[in-house]
Motif scaffolding. Structure first.
Motif, PDB file in Angstrom:
ATOM      1  N   THR A   1       0.765  -1.157   0.145  1.00  0.00           N
ATOM      2  CA  THR A   1       0.170  -0.065  -0.079  1.00  0.00           C
ATOM      3  C   THR A   1       0.671   1.155   0.088  1.00  0.00           C
ATOM      4  O   THR A   1       0.497   2.283  -0.543  1.00  0.00           O
TER       5      THR A   1
ATOM      6  N   VAL B   1      -7.614  -0.075  13.766  1.00  0.00           N
ATOM      7  CA  VAL B   1      -8.173  -1.176  12.956  1.00  0.00           C
ATOM      8  C   VAL B   1      -9.036  -2.005  13.848  1.00  0.00           C
ATOM      9  O   VAL B   1      -8.585  -2.656  14.712  1.00  0.00           O
TER      10      VAL B   1
ATOM     11  N   ASP C   1      -7.768 -12.327   6.835  1.00  0.00           N
ATOM     12  CA  ASP C   1      -8.209 -11.502   5.784  1.00  0.00           C
ATOM     13  C   ASP C   1      -9.003 -10.357   6.403  1.00  0.00           C
ATOM     14  O   ASP C   1      -9.063  -9.439   5.907  1.00  0.00           O
TER      15      ASP C   1
ATOM     16  N   SER D   1      -8.556  -9.138   9.216  1.00  0.00           N
ATOM     17  CA  SER D   1      -7.634  -7.946   9.823  1.00  0.00           C
ATOM     18  C   SER D   1      -6.870  -7.292   8.612  1.00  0.00           C
ATOM     19  O   SER D   1      -6.682  -6.115   8.714  1.00  0.00           O
TER      20      SER D   1
ATOM     21  N   LYS E   1      -7.692  -6.754   5.742  1.00  0.00           N
ATOM     22  CA  LYS E   1      -8.721  -5.723   4.850  1.00  0.00           C
ATOM     23  C   LYS E   1      -8.903  -4.665   5.828  1.00  0.00           C
ATOM     24  O   LYS E   1      -8.897  -3.655   5.263  1.00  0.00           O
ATOM     25  N   GLY E   2      -9.079  -4.714   7.201  1.00  0.00           N
ATOM     26  CA  GLY E   2      -9.149  -3.688   8.154  1.00  0.00           C
ATOM     27  C   GLY E   2      -7.925  -2.659   8.055  1.00  0.00           C
ATOM     28  O   GLY E   2      -8.098  -1.585   8.044  1.00  0.00           O
TER      29      GLY E   2
ATOM     30  N   THR F   1      -5.940  -2.333   5.358  1.00  0.00           N
ATOM     31  CA  THR F   1      -6.094  -1.677   4.048  1.00  0.00           C
ATOM     32  C   THR F   1      -6.924  -0.374   4.152  1.00  0.00           C
ATOM     33  O   THR F   1      -6.658   0.777   3.521  1.00  0.00           O
ATOM     34  N   ARG F   2      -8.182  -0.885   4.848  1.00  0.00           N
ATOM     35  CA  ARG F   2      -9.212   0.499   4.644  1.00  0.00           C
ATOM     36  C   ARG F   2      -8.740   1.568   5.660  1.00  0.00           C
ATOM     37  O   ARG F   2      -8.733   2.788   5.345  1.00  0.00           O
ATOM     38  N   VAL F   3      -8.105   1.131   6.626  1.00  0.00           N
ATOM     39  CA  VAL F   3      -7.831   2.459   7.615  1.00  0.00           C
ATOM     40  C   VAL F   3      -6.545   3.419   6.996  1.00  0.00           C
ATOM     41  O   VAL F   3      -6.469   4.339   7.022  1.00  0.00           O
TER      42      VAL F   3
ATOM     43  N   ALA G   1      -6.098   3.706   3.812  1.00  0.00           N
ATOM     44  CA  ALA G   1      -6.765   4.389   2.819  1.00  0.00           C
ATOM     45  C   ALA G   1      -7.332   5.569   3.454  1.00  0.00           C
ATOM     46  O   ALA G   1      -7.486   6.783   2.694  1.00  0.00           O
ATOM     47  N   GLU G   2      -7.946   5.532   4.514  1.00  0.00           N
ATOM     48  CA  GLU G   2      -8.839   6.623   5.037  1.00  0.00           C
ATOM     49  C   GLU G   2      -7.656   7.754   5.746  1.00  0.00           C
ATOM     50  O   GLU G   2      -7.932   8.771   5.933  1.00  0.00           O
ATOM     51  N   GLN G   3      -6.650   7.225   6.340  1.00  0.00           N
ATOM     52  CA  GLN G   3      -5.699   8.015   6.867  1.00  0.00           C
ATOM     53  C   GLN G   3      -4.096   7.581   6.179  1.00  0.00           C
ATOM     54  O   GLN G   3      -3.274   7.103   6.849  1.00  0.00           O
TER      55      GLN G   3
END
Length: 222
Positions: free
Chosen positions: A91, A135, A143, A145, A147-148, A150-152, A154-156
């Motif tokens: 990422t 997270v 998966d 964890s 994905k969590g 990855t999402r965080v 992207a958000e920060q």
């Protein structure tokens, strides 16, 4: 620099970072943690066991960012966290080292699922000039964890650390030693937040604090 030289340098830096964490007293009683460092765009070194007290250079395996072990062996407890590291490398191109610990004060925030505000100057100086986000919990290395994370991220996108809900701390930076210093700053900040609660609660920095610290650091380099 040859591939072998890059690997040797990364091994030495990971060992140095591990020693720094124990010297600073920010590790849990168990000595649990895992550390990694990029060798090149496609590979990174990862500690082969879950206990990193007295870590040695040979206790590191070479792993691809796709998750394959190509040199050395990982214990079962570390094979399952490969993707916890690789997702950050995939990422963030600027990241070259990652450290996961169960540092007690930081883990208290993780267990509480409470983000950690940036209210101490070491956080400003060592690369975390924003709140450390949480997270949501997922089974270790799962998966859910990953994905969590990855999402965080992207958000920060500017954060250099996340708290893994009900688990611990994941910090990352330009090299293992710098990342170790960030772990220390986060642990000290978390401990200060907990202590300040007894005095009525911590207080945010005034506006412009980060710029003032940056100016001071720049002046100190001359």
């Amino acid at each position: 620099m040859t591939a072998n030289e890059a690997s040797a340098d990364a091994r030495a830096a990971i060992v140095q970072a591990s020693q720094l964490l124990f010297t600073a007293g920010v590790m849990s009683h168990s000595g649990h943690g895992n550390l990694s460092a990029r060798i090149d765009d496609d590979r990174f070194l990862l500690t082969s066991t879950g206990v990193v007290r007295d870590l040695r250079p040979e206790q590191l395996a070479t792993v691809t960012v796709g998750g394959d072990v190509v040199d050395g062996e990982l214990g079962p407890e570390n094979a399952e966290i490969i993707h916890m590291h690789s997702v950050v490398y995939n990422t963030r191109d600027d990241i070259a080292a990652i450290i996961h610990t169960h540092s007690p004060a930081a883990t208290a925030f993780a267990v509480a699922n409470a983000s950690l505000p940036c209210r101490t100057e070491p956080l400003l100086r060592f690369g975390q000039a924003q709140t450390v986000p949480v997270v949501p919990w997922g089974p270790r290395g799962s998966d859910l964890s990953v994905k969590g994370i990855t999402r965080v991220l992207a958000e920060q996108p500017g954060t250099n650390a996340v708290l893994l809900g009900n688990h611990g701390l994941l910090a990352f930076g330009p090299d293992p030693v710098a990342t170790g210093r960030l772990v220390i700053a986060i642990e000290e900040s978390a401990a200060a937040e907990l202590a300040a609660a007894a005095l009525g609660g911590a207080v945010d920095f005034p506006p412009g604090a980060l710029d003032a610290v940056r100016a001071g650091m720049k002046a100190g380099q001359h």
